[in-house]
Design an enzyme around this catalytic site. Structure first.
Site, mmCIF file in Angstrom:
data_model
loop_
_atom_site.group_PDB
_atom_site.id
_atom_site.type_symbol
_atom_site.label_atom_id
_atom_site.label_comp_id
_atom_site.label_asym_id
_atom_site.label_seq_id
_atom_site.Cartn_x
_atom_site.Cartn_y
_atom_site.Cartn_z
ATOM 1 C CG ASP A 299 47.347 -27.625 -17.249
ATOM 2 O OD1 ASP A 299 47.733 -26.626 -16.714
ATOM 3 O OD2 ASP A 299 47.038 -27.748 -18.581
ATOM 4 C CG ASP B 161 44.091 -22.430 -18.737
ATOM 5 O OD1 ASP B 161 43.122 -22.305 -18.294
ATOM 6 O OD2 ASP B 161 45.176 -21.857 -18.244
ATOM 7 N N GLY C 150 50.729 -23.620 -22.205
ATOM 8 C CA GLY C 150 50.899 -23.855 -20.795
ATOM 9 C C GLY C 150 52.198 -23.036 -20.372
ATOM 10 C CB VAL C 151 54.390 -20.661 -22.344
ATOM 11 C CG1 VAL C 151 55.337 -19.654 -22.018
ATOM 12 C CG2 VAL C 151 54.936 -22.013 -22.951
ATOM 13 C CE LYS D 47 50.990 -13.453 -12.772
ATOM 14 N NZ LYS D 47 51.874 -13.850 -11.335
ATOM 15 C CG ASN D 48 43.169 -15.093 -14.773
ATOM 16 O OD1 ASN D 48 42.600 -14.028 -14.261
ATOM 17 N ND2 ASN D 48 44.023 -14.764 -15.987
ATOM 18 C CG ASP E 270 47.078 -28.656 -22.085
ATOM 19 O OD1 ASP E 270 47.507 -28.448 -21.205
ATOM 20 O OD2 ASP E 270 46.766 -27.788 -22.972
HETATM 21 P P1 B16 Z 1 47.512 -16.350 -17.021
HETATM 22 P P2 B16 Z 1 47.634 -23.816 -17.422
HETATM 23 C C1 B16 Z 1 48.399 -21.651 -18.543
HETATM 24 O O1 B16 Z 1 47.551 -22.414 -17.691
HETATM 25 C C2 B16 Z 1 47.786 -21.481 -20.029
HETATM 26 O O2 B16 Z 1 48.122 -22.891 -20.646
HETATM 27 C C3 B16 Z 1 48.805 -20.567 -20.633
HETATM 28 O O3 B16 Z 1 48.406 -20.403 -22.082
HETATM 29 C C4 B16 Z 1 48.961 -19.029 -19.872
HETATM 30 O O4 B16 Z 1 49.777 -18.220 -20.640
HETATM 31 C C5 B16 Z 1 49.248 -19.339 -18.557
HETATM 32 O O5 B16 Z 1 48.398 -20.191 -17.993
HETATM 33 C C6 B16 Z 1 49.385 -17.972 -17.734
HETATM 34 O O6 B16 Z 1 47.837 -17.692 -17.577
HETATM 35 O O7 B16 Z 1 47.945 -15.115 -17.836
HETATM 36 O O8 B16 Z 1 45.949 -16.329 -16.732
HETATM 37 O O9 B16 Z 1 48.311 -16.122 -15.635
HETATM 38 O O10 B16 Z 1 47.824 -24.575 -18.977
HETATM 39 O O11 B16 Z 1 49.123 -24.079 -16.702
HETATM 40 O O12 B16 Z 1 46.476 -24.330 -16.505
HETATM 41 MG MG MG Z 2 47.538 -26.471 -20.055
#
Ligand code: B16
Ligand code: MG
Length: 215
Positions: free
Chosen positions: A8, A10, A45-46, A114-115, A167
């Site tokens: 993962d 973030d 993670g959501v 998506k980032n 996490d």
């Molecule tokens: P985005 P991970 C997740 O990344 C983040 O933990 C979560 O906070 C976020 O809303 C989600 O990606 C979507 O991210 O808005 O940038 O598309 O923890 O799965 O790496």
């Molecule tokens: Mg995460």
């Protein structure tokens, strides 16, 4: 033996979980929606849309308004990741990635974001990664197993040969649903369902993980 690792992003490789939180806080403040660090726990993670739905609660918005708010939050988030450099990798991350690679282990990214691709590039670890599964890869978000199954497929491995590093509670649940072993980074209250729980990636070695996972 373990053949692949799915990381993962973030909250595991770098502290972008904090940036996501700040971007949501800014949006919530502007909209007059109640939100704080405590409420953000449920968002870890959501997916972007589910996070927004959580924040707006019972308030009603049109689809166009929802889209606009998601875009605004993303703009704040994208601004904040512009300054990311390899220095932003969590301690121990580069050492573990390098060790895994040297051991011939396949490495994939499994992020809901998506980032994620931008973050991976800015962290300077694109060359250590064999595949990236991100917020555009599958429809069903974590805790569905789809993203991790897609990642395993990208590196050509069966799920039971893969270890997920997460996490978030939803991320650990997704790993279990995918039939994969998991390493939870963070407090037991959050990632206690993982096979191994660690505070961070410092001093983590493949042999120890293999022994503990009996893989
Ligand atoms: P985005 P991970 C997740 O990344 C983040 O933990 C979560 O906070 C976020 O809303 C989600 O990606 C979507 O991210 O808005 O940038 O598309 O923890 O799965 O790496
Ligand atoms: Mg995460």
């Amino acid at each position: 033996a373990i053949q692949g690792f799915i990381f993962d992003v973030d909250g595991v490789l770098t502290d972008t979980a904090e940036y996501h939180y700040r971007a949501w806080q800014r949006l919530a403040d502007e909209e007059g929606l109640p939100f704080d660090r405590q409420a953000n726990e449920a968002l870890r993670g959501v997916s972007r849309r589910e996070s927004l739905m959580h924040i707006i609660g019972i308030r009603q918005y049109s689809e166009a308004q929802l889209q606009a708010m998601m875009e605004r939050k993303n703009r704040y988030y994208v601004e904040s990741i512009a300054t990311i450099t390899p220095q932003n990798l969590f301690p121990g991350a580069i050492e573990l990635l390098t060790e895994l690679r040297q051991a011939g282990i396949k490495i994939a990214i499994g992020s809901a974001s998506k980032n994620a691709r931008t973050v991976i590039e800015k962290l300077g670890i694109g060359n250590l990664v064999d595949a990236i599964a991100d917020g555009d890869s599958v429809e069903a978000p974590k805790p569905a197993p789809d993203l991790f199954l897609y990642a395993a497929q990208q590196i050509g491995l069966e799920p039971d040969r893969c270890v997920v590093v997460e996490d978030a509670t939803v991320g650990v649940r997704a790993a279990i649903a995918a039939g994969m072993r998991s390493i939870g980074i963070g407090p037991i209250t959050r990632v206690g369902a993982a096979d191994i729980v660690l505070p961070n990636l410092i001093g983590v070695h493949l042999v120890d993980l293999q022994a503990q996972l009996k893989l």
